[in-house]
Design a protein around this motif. Structure first.
Motif, short mmCIF file in Angstrom:
data_model
loop_
_atom_site.label_atom_id
_atom_site.label_comp_id
_atom_site.label_asym_id
_atom_site.label_seq_id
_atom_site.Cartn_x
_atom_site.Cartn_y
_atom_site.Cartn_z
N GLU A 377 0.83 -1.21 0.00
CA GLU A 377 0.00 0.00 0.00
C GLU A 377 0.86 1.26 0.00
O GLU A 377 0.56 2.23 -0.69
CB GLU A 377 -0.93 -0.01 1.22
CG GLU A 377 -1.98 -1.12 1.17
CD GLU A 377 -2.90 -1.08 2.37
OE1 GLU A 377 -2.70 -0.19 3.23
OE2 GLU A 377 -3.81 -1.94 2.46
N ARG A 400 -4.69 -1.88 -5.42
CA ARG A 400 -4.92 -3.30 -5.17
C ARG A 400 -3.91 -4.16 -5.96
O ARG A 400 -3.35 -5.12 -5.42
CB ARG A 400 -6.35 -3.67 -5.58
CG ARG A 400 -6.73 -5.10 -5.22
CD ARG A 400 -8.09 -5.47 -5.78
NE ARG A 400 -9.12 -4.51 -5.41
CZ ARG A 400 -9.76 -3.73 -6.27
NH1 ARG A 400 -9.49 -3.81 -7.57
NH2 ARG A 400 -10.69 -2.88 -5.86
N ASN A 403 -0.36 -3.85 -4.46
CA ASN A 403 -0.32 -4.58 -3.18
C ASN A 403 -0.18 -6.08 -3.43
O ASN A 403 0.57 -6.78 -2.73
CB ASN A 403 -1.57 -4.26 -2.38
CG ASN A 403 -1.42 -4.63 -0.92
OD1 ASN A 403 -0.34 -4.58 -0.36
ND2 ASN A 403 -2.51 -5.02 -0.30
N GLU A 404 -0.90 -6.60 -4.42
CA GLU A 404 -0.82 -8.03 -4.74
C GLU A 404 0.55 -8.39 -5.29
O GLU A 404 1.11 -9.44 -4.93
CB GLU A 404 -1.91 -8.39 -5.76
CG GLU A 404 -3.33 -8.33 -5.20
CD GLU A 404 -4.37 -8.57 -6.27
OE1 GLU A 404 -3.97 -8.71 -7.45
OE2 GLU A 404 -5.57 -8.59 -5.95
#
Length: 600
Positions: A377, A400, A403-404
């Protein structure tokens, strides 16, 4: 618009991206529309991709040094090109026919003001290496020191000048007319290309860089940067101490068995993180061809640490120049040298370097710290802060995805996790999502990828993630101590004193305007215009609906008394209703298509 004289070169340059297996890429980026596609090309997208990538690299070499340097910069853009092309571009180098030695001797004599026989005890007429910008010869100075002499090719500046002018116009043209130009900082890439060529065409810049890195890396006693022979160096001739060693990509297995090379990998990683995070000036081309393993049995010059510790075969600079002062400072800051029986690493060729501004340096520190610490993040927010979001950028989806990516990399085997590869991945994700990042970030990624390759060649079990995370913690602490230094405190006090001095005057101006009712405030909210436009559409539709309803009611009241007039009113109301419904559907659908993000 592009100058007419550059139009043929536009076709040939864009042709690089419409053939050699990149036709689909060219169509996606809006390049194919600029030229007629060559359907007779032997390396079309239907062929083997590795062969097409190899042909693409070979074509860049044929086009000359400016295109070679451009290809080396494009090798950092894994967000743009498929992996086989990145792999080929990473190995891009030129190997041209050598200059005749009489021409080389003529350049040396005109630059240094003496004959070759007077300047050197021995000079080899066969070059050690050749390139489109210059070539290198081994030599021995009258005092017995072994050196290498790099000589620039004649008239190379004139050859490159027209290429650079064309690249300028092409970058502006593509920025205005293609999808790739809107998403990628093409002008930033061009500035990198110009800086790289300007540095490589002026050997005085490379000499200063070499002296700087010899001083900057002096605290790392196992790293050897050859000394610049200042009296034998000019803008077109560069003379340095000669390095004898083995390329890190060609280290024999027996050497790995006899020596612990993990120590060298760790020290090299710490040195580069120091350059990036603290100095803001780093060697941007540490590929395996520029890094040598130097064994104790090899005849090589001394590091500043060895010169300070053992003090043999070392002359004290007699001139008061920038390079001479740098050599003296290097010996003063060098720690005690390790055993003379230990191997070292030697770094050469400082033509390509990079400078990071203070703000970008701080952001890169935080970025590397986040990548190595499973802070996806934080990485996403920092990339948004560093970049320029384009139309259609989805902040939530981007965060998102980043972050993955970080979580997946952090959860994998630490020995396979590299900061450079991770940085390339997040840069590619940023490009796909519509976030334009600074061009300097891709150069940093390329440097870290090369660094990972060198450390892996030294020690296949070396864990880059652990080394980055450990050393970045120490560097962050050092930067905090640096900000508390007397110099930084004095600077803060000086700026605070300036503010206090100007504050009474500013308060007086504000209160006077307030008393005269002249003080005004300006608030800019970018979304207000969109909100007002939406409210206008709603109001227009409500008003049109009321008019239509009134027309229908009036027609119904007229129908018993004036049937023809009432029927006409119903027909007009029906036509208006159909027009309104069709117009609303059309405008709403067109607006949704325009707002949807395009992924190329």
């Amino acid at each position: 618009m592009l100058a007419p004289r550059h139009l043929p070169r536009l076709a040939s340059t864009v042709g690089l991206f419409t053939r050699y297996g990149l036709a689909d890429f060219a169509r996606e980026q809006g390049l194919a529309a600029l030229v007629k596609e060559d359907r007779q090309d032997r390396n079309g997208s239907g062929g083997d991709v590795d062969d097409a990538a190899r042909s693409f690299r070979e074509r860049l070499v044929e086009l000359g040094p400016a295109y070679i340097k451009l290809g080396q910069l494009l090798a950092t853009r894994s967000d743009l090109f498929p992996e086989p092309y990145i792999r080929e571009l990473s190995t891009l180098h030129d190997d041209v026919d050598p200059l005749p030695f009489p021409d080389v001797a003529s350049i040396i004599e005109s630059e240094l003001g003496a004959t070759v026989e007077e300047l050197f005890a021995i000079i080899n007429t066969e070059p050690l290496g050749t390139a489109s910008l210059g070539q290198v010869h081994a030599a021995t100075l009258p005092d017995g020191r072994d050196v290498v002499v790099k000589v620039q090719r004649p008239n190379i500046r004139n050859v490159l000048a027209d290429d650079i002018e064309f690249f300028h116009e092409l970058a502006r043209f593509l920025t205005d007319h293609t999808a790739a130009g809107k998403r990628v900082d093409l002008l930033g890439i061009l500035r990198q290309l110009e800086r790289a060529l300007a540095d490589e065409l002026d050997y005085r810049v490379e000499a200063r860089n070499g002296a700087h890195f010899r001083r900057a890396l002096a605290p790392f006693p196992r790293l050897l940067v050859p000394r610049i022979i200042e009296g034998y160096s000019t803008g077109r001739v560069l003379t340095t101490e000669r390095i004898r060693g083995t390329k890190v990509s060609e280290i024999p297995a027996a050497v790995r068995n006899d020596h612990d090379l993990a120590v060298l990998a760790e020290e090299l990683t710490r040195a580069y993180l120091q350059q990036i995070a603290v100095d803001g000036h780093f060697h941007a081309d540490p590929h395996p061809g520029n890094v040598f393993l130097v064994m104790p049995t090899d005849s090589n010059p001394e590091t500043p640490a060895e010169a300070a510790t053992y003090g043999k075969n070392v002359d004290t600079p007699s001139t008061d120049t920038r390079i001479a002062r740098s050599e003296i400072e290097a010996r003063l800051v060098a720690p005690p040298a390790p055993s003379m029986l230990e191997p070292k690493l030697a770094l050469i060729d400082f033509g390509m370097t990079a400078h990071l501004s203070v703000s970008l340096r701080d952001q890169c520190v935080r970025l590397l710290y986040g990548l190595s610490g499973d802070a996806g993040e934080d990485v996403a927010e920092l990339l948004i802060e560093m970049g320029q979001p384009l139309e259609g950028f989805d902040r939530v989806a981007f965060s998102r995805e980043i972050n993955e990516v970080v979580a997946q990399a952090y959860g994998s085997d630490l020995s396979e996790m590299e900061a450079g590869a991770m940085l390339n991945t997040v840069i590619a994700s940023s490009y796909q999502r519509g976030l334009r990042l600074p061009a300097d970030l891709t150069l940093l990624a390329k440097t870290l990828v090369h660094l990972g390759g060198v450390t892996r060649a030294l020690d296949p079990s070396f864990e880059p993630a652990v080394a980055v995370r450990t050393n970045m913690s120490e560097i962050v602490a050092e930067r905090m101590r640096e900000r508390l230094s007397p110099h930084m405190l004095y600077r803060a006090l000086s700026e605070g004193a300036d503010l206090l001095t100007a504050l009474p005057r500013r308060i007086d101006v504000i209160t006077r305007k307030l008393a005269d009712n002249e003080l005004s405030a300006k608030l800019e909210v970018p979304q207000v215009a969109v909100l007002v436009e939406g409210l206008q559409k709603v109001a227009n539709r409500i008003f049109s609906g009321l008019v239509l309803a009134g027309l229908i009611v009036a027609s119904a009241m007229l129908l018993p008394h004036r049937r023809a007039l009432g029927t006409l009113g119903f027909l007009i109301a029906g036509a208006l209703g159909l027009y309104m419904v069709g117009s609303i559907l059309w405008t709403d659908r067109h607006a949704s298509r325009s707002a949807a993000p395009r992924v190329n």
